[in-house]
Design an enzyme around this catalytic site. Structure first.
Site, short mmCIF file in Angstrom:
data_model
loop_
_atom_site.label_atom_id
_atom_site.label_comp_id
_atom_site.label_asym_id
_atom_site.label_seq_id
_atom_site.Cartn_x
_atom_site.Cartn_y
_atom_site.Cartn_z
N LYS A 1 2.54 -3.39 7.26
CA LYS A 1 2.76 -3.48 5.66
C LYS A 1 4.12 -2.81 5.51
O LYS A 1 4.73 -3.53 4.77
CB LYS A 1 1.75 -2.45 4.85
CG LYS A 1 0.13 -3.14 4.93
CD LYS A 1 0.13 -4.42 4.03
CE LYS A 1 0.27 -4.68 3.19
NZ LYS A 1 -0.10 -6.01 2.18
N TYR B 1 -1.89 -0.57 10.87
CA TYR B 1 -1.80 -1.28 9.42
C TYR B 1 -0.58 -0.90 8.80
O TYR B 1 -0.10 -1.79 8.30
CB TYR B 1 -3.34 -0.77 8.91
CG TYR B 1 -3.19 -1.02 7.16
CD1 TYR B 1 -3.22 -2.26 6.89
CD2 TYR B 1 -3.19 -0.17 6.34
CE1 TYR B 1 -3.29 -2.63 5.70
CE2 TYR B 1 -3.31 -0.43 5.09
CZ TYR B 1 -3.32 -1.79 4.62
OH TYR B 1 -3.27 -2.18 3.40
N THR C 1 0.88 -1.19 -0.04
CA THR C 1 0.00 0.06 -0.05
C THR C 1 0.76 1.28 -0.11
O THR C 1 1.96 1.38 0.49
CB THR C 1 -0.89 -0.07 1.39
OG1 THR C 1 -1.56 1.32 1.44
CG2 THR C 1 -0.02 -0.34 2.41
N ASP C 2 0.19 2.35 -0.56
CA ASP C 2 0.89 3.53 -0.52
C ASP C 2 1.22 4.20 1.12
O ASP C 2 1.75 5.28 1.33
CB ASP C 2 0.39 4.60 -1.36
CG ASP C 2 -1.16 5.04 -1.07
OD1 ASP C 2 -1.83 4.33 -0.15
OD2 ASP C 2 -1.65 5.92 -1.63
N GLU C 3 0.15 3.57 1.91
CA GLU C 3 0.31 4.18 3.44
C GLU C 3 1.55 3.95 3.93
O GLU C 3 1.78 4.53 4.95
CB GLU C 3 -0.99 3.37 3.94
CG GLU C 3 -2.40 3.70 3.48
CD GLU C 3 -3.72 3.34 4.04
OE1 GLU C 3 -3.73 3.24 5.37
OE2 GLU C 3 -4.61 2.94 3.43
P1 NAD Z 1 -9.31 -7.65 2.07
O1 NAD Z 1 -9.38 -7.45 3.53
O2 NAD Z 1 -10.47 -7.55 1.24
O3 NAD Z 1 -8.84 -9.30 1.79
C1 NAD Z 1 -7.89 -9.99 2.60
C2 NAD Z 1 -8.14 -11.30 2.46
O4 NAD Z 1 -6.81 -11.82 3.09
C3 NAD Z 1 -9.22 -11.90 2.74
O5 NAD Z 1 -9.83 -12.81 1.98
C4 NAD Z 1 -8.78 -12.52 4.39
O6 NAD Z 1 -9.62 -13.83 4.42
C5 NAD Z 1 -7.41 -13.04 3.78
N1 NAD Z 1 -6.63 -13.47 5.03
C6 NAD Z 1 -6.50 -12.41 6.28
N2 NAD Z 1 -5.81 -12.74 7.03
C7 NAD Z 1 -4.99 -14.17 6.54
C8 NAD Z 1 -4.31 -15.25 6.99
N3 NAD Z 1 -3.91 -15.26 8.03
N4 NAD Z 1 -4.11 -16.29 6.26
C9 NAD Z 1 -4.84 -16.61 4.99
N5 NAD Z 1 -5.54 -15.48 4.48
C10 NAD Z 1 -5.72 -14.40 5.11
O7 NAD Z 1 -8.09 -6.94 1.57
P2 NAD Z 1 -8.11 -5.99 0.11
O8 NAD Z 1 -8.60 -4.66 0.28
O9 NAD Z 1 -8.39 -6.92 -0.93
O10 NAD Z 1 -6.39 -6.03 0.15
C11 NAD Z 1 -5.72 -7.04 -0.40
C12 NAD Z 1 -3.98 -6.59 -0.31
O11 NAD Z 1 -3.86 -5.37 -1.15
C13 NAD Z 1 -3.57 -6.21 0.95
O12 NAD Z 1 -2.22 -7.01 1.26
C14 NAD Z 1 -3.60 -4.90 1.25
O13 NAD Z 1 -2.83 -4.31 2.11
C15 NAD Z 1 -3.30 -4.33 -0.35
N6 NAD Z 1 -3.85 -3.12 -0.71
C16 NAD Z 1 -5.31 -2.71 -0.68
C17 NAD Z 1 -5.52 -1.46 -0.85
C18 NAD Z 1 -7.08 -1.26 -0.75
O14 NAD Z 1 -7.57 -0.14 -1.24
N7 NAD Z 1 -8.01 -2.12 -0.54
C19 NAD Z 1 -4.77 -0.70 -1.41
C20 NAD Z 1 -3.42 -0.88 -1.59
C21 NAD Z 1 -2.95 -2.31 -1.05
P1 TYD Z 2 -10.82 3.72 4.03
O1 TYD Z 2 -11.90 3.35 2.97
O2 TYD Z 2 -11.06 2.92 5.59
O3 TYD Z 2 -9.41 3.65 3.71
P2 TYD Z 2 -8.14 4.15 4.33
O4 TYD Z 2 -8.21 4.42 5.58
O5 TYD Z 2 -7.14 2.90 4.08
O6 TYD Z 2 -7.55 5.28 3.47
O7 TYD Z 2 -11.10 5.28 4.20
C1 TYD Z 2 -10.96 6.29 3.37
C2 TYD Z 2 -11.06 7.65 3.80
O8 TYD Z 2 -12.48 7.85 4.20
C3 TYD Z 2 -10.21 7.73 5.15
O9 TYD Z 2 -9.65 9.15 5.06
C4 TYD Z 2 -11.08 7.38 6.18
C5 TYD Z 2 -12.51 8.03 5.63
N1 TYD Z 2 -13.60 7.31 6.18
C6 TYD Z 2 -14.68 8.24 6.99
O10 TYD Z 2 -14.61 9.35 6.75
N2 TYD Z 2 -15.70 7.26 7.32
C7 TYD Z 2 -15.69 6.01 7.35
O11 TYD Z 2 -16.76 5.57 7.76
C8 TYD Z 2 -14.91 5.31 6.91
C9 TYD Z 2 -14.75 3.96 6.91
C10 TYD Z 2 -13.50 6.05 6.20
#
Ligand code: NAD
Ligand code: TYD
Length: 349
Positions: free
Chosen positions: A159, A155, A130-132
């Site tokens: 990461k 989080y 992630t960019d975070e």
């Molecule tokens: P998500 O929470 O929707 O899915 C995570 C998956 O991992 C789930 O299916 C869960 O069951 C599985 N999991 C969790 N713990 C586990 C374990 N101990 N063993 C096996 N499986 C396990 O997450 P997402 O949003 O799809 O993100 C996927 C990846 O991409 C993550 O690594 C996240 O850090 C990265 N990412 C997400 C975003 C975003 O915006 N969602 C952005 C950048 C990077």
């Molecule tokens: P989120 O989808 O949780 O992603 P991230 O925290 O990883 O960026 O949140 C996106 C943005 O929206 C973040 O600035 C937090 C804000 N947010 C709210 O204001 N209310 C909410 O209920 C949630 C879930 C997020």
């Protein structure tokens, strides 16, 4: 080629699995997932009976089980997405993030190292991050691959720890790794605790829309399918040991995005203009809330020819349509004892 995708039952993972199963008939895709609250096999109903797909229910924190599975299947590529992924949950329970995101990642690195045994040809460990990890930006500037790591939530710290371990295995053990750091994704099948699906669901159910602080935080939104295309490119033609940033060049202040979403929802639900926006409720800010994330993805564009695709408004509307057409999916994934940050803070004791 045997391709292991971890976390394939989650939001991004399920899109990655579908893409690889459909596009690469000559690859065998193994989806390894623990099926936590965020993992849902319903996400993959359309590919579950394909001959080139196998699901493995397992926990990446189980070191011996990871070694055993790698010995058994001898994976060639690993695309590692399994993670605890929600910042609010990392504030209320950081330990799960350390176990899955750090210990789980090192277990996979060890297992890959043990079966590849120094071989690098047609082997790859792709870590999805992630960019975070870069922390928070002020009003100006963009994250590049050279930005300093400065994670600020449990989080992002977990990461960042996993990114460092992946790089360390490249430098120390010559493990053929590649890493990408992506901005906020949106699209179908996202668990409704993240901003966009949570707010769509709340609008449908006439529940408050909890905006943290003043809603002035900025996120760079990328369609999940654009992320998947980037993963495909980086896996196949990215350079070993390199990091690629992925972003939508699409910055939105939360409150502006929420108002746009409300306008789309009024139209879709045939409500009077402004009805959904009346659900907006400003609440106490998230602890340590990062102000702004924004990505400079020019390395990926220039070196691998990637571009984000459709205009945001169009894809956001398509995304809304998917949730409105899949209310049963929404009901199923939100059932059980799940409570959002807002519900935990304000409506329960
Ligand atoms: P998500 O929470 O929707 O899915 C995570 C998956 O991992 C789930 O299916 C869960 O069951 C599985 N999991 C969790 N713990 C586990 C374990 N101990 N063993 C096996 N499986 C396990 O997450 P997402 O949003 O799809 O993100 C996927 C990846 O991409 C993550 O690594 C996240 O850090 C990265 N990412 C997400 C975003 C975003 O915006 N969602 C952005 C950048 C990077
Ligand atoms: P989120 O989808 O949780 O992603 P991230 O925290 O990883 O960026 O949140 C996106 C943005 O929206 C973040 O600035 C937090 C804000 N947010 C709210 O204001 N209310 C909410 O209920 C949630 C879930 C997020």
């Amino acid at each position: 080629m045997k391709v292991l995708i971890t976390g394939g039952a989650g939001f991004i993972g399920s899109h990655v699995v579908r893409h690889f199963v459909n596009k690469y008939a000559d690859y065998h895709i193994f989806n390894l997932d623990k099926l936590t609250y965020a993992g849902n096999l319903e996400n993959l109903k359309d590919v579950e009976n394909r001959p080139n797909y196998t699901f493995i229910k397992a926990d990446i924190v189980e070191e011996k089980e990871m070694l055993r599975l790698f010995e058994q299947h001898r994976f060639d590529y690993v695309i590692h997405l399994a993670a605890e992924s929600h910042v609010d949950r990392s504030i209320s329970n950081p330990n799960d993030f350390v176990f899955t995101n750090i210990v789980g990642t090192v277990n996979l690195l060890n297992a890959a190292r043990s079966i590849w045994n120094g071989e690098t040809e047609r082997k790859r460990f792709y870590h999805v991050s992630t960019d975070e990890v870069y922390g928070s930006l002020d009003e100006t500037g963009l994250f590049t691959e050279d930005s300093r790591y400065d994670p600020r939530s449990p989080y992002s710290a977990s990461k960042a720890g996993s990114d460092h371990l992946v790089r360390a295995y490249f430098h120390t053990f010559n493990l053929p790794v590649v890493i990408s750091n992506c901005s906020n994704n949106y699209g179908s099948h996202q668990f409704p605790e993240k901003l966009i699906p949570l707010f769509i669901n709340n609008i449908v159910n006439n529940k408050p829309l909890p905006v943290y602080g003043k809603g002035e935080n900025v996120r760079d939104w990328l369609w999940v399918e654009d992320h998947v295309r980037a993963i495909d490119l980086i896996l196949h033609i990215g350079k070993t040991g390199e990091t690629y940033n992925i972003g939508g060049n699409n910055e939105w202040k939360n409150i502006d995005l929420i108002r746009l979403l409300c306008t789309i929802m009024d139209k879709k639900l045939h409500r009077e203009t402004g009805e959904s926006a009346r659900l907006i409720t400003f609440i106490k800010d998230r602890a340590g809330h990062d102000l702004r994330y924004a990505i400079n993805a020019s390395k990926l564009t220039q070196e691998l020819g990637w571009q984000p695709s459709l205009p945001f408004e169009t894809v956001l509307e398509k995304t809304v349509d998917w949730y409105l057409e899949n209310t049963e999916w929404l009901r199923n994934v939100t059932s059980g004892d799940y409570k959002t940050y807002y519900e935990r803070q304000y409506t329960t004791k």
